[in-house]
Design a protein around this motif. Structure first.
Motif, PDB file in Angstrom:
ATOM      1  N   LYS A 158       0.655  -1.360   0.018  1.00 19.98           N
ATOM      2  CA  LYS A 158      -0.015   0.105   0.092  1.00 19.98           C
ATOM      3  C   LYS A 158       0.937   1.288  -0.031  1.00 19.98           C
ATOM      4  O   LYS A 158       1.930   1.305   0.502  1.00 19.98           O
ATOM      5  N   GLU A 159       0.124   2.426  -0.422  1.00 16.50           N
ATOM      6  CA  GLU A 159       0.932   3.553  -0.116  1.00 16.50           C
ATOM      7  C   GLU A 159      -0.337   4.705   0.081  1.00 16.50           C
ATOM      8  O   GLU A 159      -1.334   4.360  -0.229  1.00 16.50           O
ATOM      9  N   LYS A 160       0.224   5.803   0.894  1.00  9.00           N
ATOM     10  CA  LYS A 160      -0.955   6.735   1.062  1.00  9.00           C
ATOM     11  C   LYS A 160      -1.366   7.523  -0.346  1.00  9.00           C
ATOM     12  O   LYS A 160      -0.772   7.569  -1.233  1.00  9.00           O
ATOM     13  N   ALA A 161      -2.488   7.885  -0.470  1.00  7.36           N
ATOM     14  CA  ALA A 161      -3.331   8.090  -1.640  1.00  7.36           C
ATOM     15  C   ALA A 161      -2.936   9.673  -1.474  1.00  7.36           C
ATOM     16  O   ALA A 161      -3.269  10.200  -0.649  1.00  7.36           O
ATOM     17  N   PRO A 162      -2.417  10.092  -2.889  1.00  2.00           N
ATOM     18  CA  PRO A 162      -2.123  11.730  -2.690  1.00  2.00           C
ATOM     19  C   PRO A 162      -3.384  12.773  -2.389  1.00  2.00           C
ATOM     20  O   PRO A 162      -3.994  12.588  -3.136  1.00  2.00           O
ATOM     21  N   GLY A 163      -3.077  13.515  -1.396  1.00  2.00           N
ATOM     22  CA  GLY A 163      -3.999  14.535  -1.199  1.00  2.00           C
ATOM     23  C   GLY A 163      -5.197  13.794  -0.348  1.00  2.00           C
ATOM     24  O   GLY A 163      -5.967  14.625   0.135  1.00  2.00           O
ATOM     25  N   TYR A 164      -5.159  12.612   0.056  1.00  2.00           N
ATOM     26  CA  TYR A 164      -5.907  12.069   1.001  1.00  2.00           C
ATOM     27  C   TYR A 164      -5.373  11.144   2.220  1.00  2.00           C
ATOM     28  O   TYR A 164      -4.991   9.966   2.087  1.00  2.00           O
ATOM     29  N   PRO A 165      -4.989  11.855   3.322  1.00  2.00           N
ATOM     30  CA  PRO A 165      -4.130  11.340   4.200  1.00  2.00           C
ATOM     31  C   PRO A 165      -4.822  10.282   4.873  1.00  2.00           C
ATOM     32  O   PRO A 165      -4.026   9.371   5.693  1.00  2.00           O
ATOM     33  N   ASP A 166      -6.050   9.963   4.942  1.00  2.00           N
ATOM     34  CA  ASP A 166      -6.677   8.881   5.545  1.00  2.00           C
ATOM     35  C   ASP A 166      -7.051   7.813   4.732  1.00  2.00           C
ATOM     36  O   ASP A 166      -7.703   6.630   4.988  1.00  2.00           O
ATOM     37  N   ARG A 167      -6.624   7.758   3.339  1.00  2.00           N
ATOM     38  CA  ARG A 167      -7.021   6.898   2.402  1.00  2.00           C
ATOM     39  C   ARG A 167      -5.502   6.335   1.974  1.00  2.00           C
ATOM     40  O   ARG A 167      -4.430   6.772   1.820  1.00  2.00           O
ATOM     41  N   TRP A 168      -5.626   5.008   1.290  1.00  2.00           N
ATOM     42  CA  TRP A 168      -4.532   4.301   0.883  1.00  2.00           C
ATOM     43  C   TRP A 168      -4.828   3.800  -0.703  1.00  2.00           C
ATOM     44  O   TRP A 168      -5.929   3.371  -0.977  1.00  2.00           O
ATOM     45  N   ILE A 169      -3.923   3.476  -1.322  1.00  2.00           N
ATOM     46  CA  ILE A 169      -3.915   2.872  -2.872  1.00  2.00           C
ATOM     47  C   ILE A 169      -3.329   1.393  -2.624  1.00  2.00           C
ATOM     48  O   ILE A 169      -2.211   1.417  -1.867  1.00  2.00           O
ATOM     49  N   ILE A 170      -4.052   0.485  -2.617  1.00  2.00           N
ATOM     50  CA  ILE A 170      -3.405  -0.760  -2.678  1.00  2.00           C
ATOM     51  C   ILE A 170      -2.921  -1.251  -3.901  1.00  2.00           C
ATOM     52  O   ILE A 170      -3.730  -1.220  -5.210  1.00  2.00           O
ATOM     53  N   HIS A 171      -1.655  -1.618  -4.077  1.00  2.00           N
ATOM     54  CA  HIS A 171      -1.197  -2.082  -5.389  1.00  2.00           C
ATOM     55  C   HIS A 171      -1.074  -3.601  -5.624  1.00  2.00           C
ATOM     56  O   HIS A 171      -1.061  -3.980  -6.773  1.00  2.00           O
TER      57      HIS A 171
END
Length: 223
Positions: free
Chosen positions: A54-67
């Motif tokens: 995972k990594e943090k979603a740009p511009g959304y500190p409480d959301r994550w991008i799952i790769h």
């Protein structure tokens, strides 16, 4: 409801189950972590797998991008039944066939002499006698193992010759009473790993699943 799953152990590792409380298995999926990415235990997100990159979603500190989803074979709470090298033998005293196990140190001999043991992968469920409950799961690099974890892998040890500390077994040599060549448990585990996975496999430093467990009695609902 309990989940039962088989797991393969070599004969030395079956014999170590009195002290062994960890096992490491190579992660099958390739893992390439980029800057800002990390591996997370996604408990509560079972539809996406138990672990993910995972990594943090740009511009959304409480959301994550799952790769990438990483599926572990065993999960916390699973009960593992150990498959070990085995055979069947006729018990003349009780007049019945029974399972016997190489880890007991018993020679299997009939009228024609020593016979071959059957590989652990073919051991049937009904022959299971060792049961382990998974209490923790994580992913790490193989070379990250600590001294405590190396001991938890079940490596053989004894008091060193001077009586000042412990000596640990050298799995790369032919076993003998003089095979306790290491003062560091990690060096011992390195030779154990390479005895299973081949020379150079330690240097490759793969990502591994680390399963912590403890031994339990045979569950009454196993069948």
């Amino acid at each position: 409801m309990e989940t039962f799953k088989p797991i393969l152990f070599s004969t030395p590792m079956v014999q170590a189950l009195g002290t062994k409380n960890q096992t490491r298995r190579i992660v099958k999926e390739p893992i390439f972590l980029k800057e800002g990415e990390f591996i997370d235990n996604c408990e509560g997100w079972k539809k996406q797998g138990d672990f993910a990159i995972k990594e943090k979603a740009p511009g959304y500190p409480d959301r994550w991008i799952i790769h990438q989803v990483l599926k572990n074979k065993y999960s916390k709470g699973d009960i593992l039944w150990v498959r070990e090298t085995w055979q069947t033998d006729y018990n003349e005293c009780e007049e019945k066939w029974e399972y016997i196990y190489k880890s007991d140190g018993r020679l299997w001999i009939d009228d024609d002499g020593p016979l071959k043991w059957k590989p652990s992968i073919f051991m049937p469920k009904e022959a299971a006698r060792n049961f382990l409950q998974v209490i923790k799961v994580r992913i790490e690099r193989l070379n990250k193992i600590t001294k405590e974890d190396a001991i938890g892998e079940g490596i053989l040890s004894r008091i060193n010759g001077s009586g000042t500390g412990m000596a640990y077994f050298d799995y790369s040599s032919k076993p003998s009473a003089n095979s306790f060549n290491f003062s560091c448990p990690i060096e011992s585990f390195k030779t154990l790993w390479e005895s299973i996975h081949g020379v150079g496999s330690w240097k490759n430093n793969p990502w591994v699943w680390v399963y912590d467990f403890y031994k339990i009695n045979k569950p009454t609902n196993f069948f």
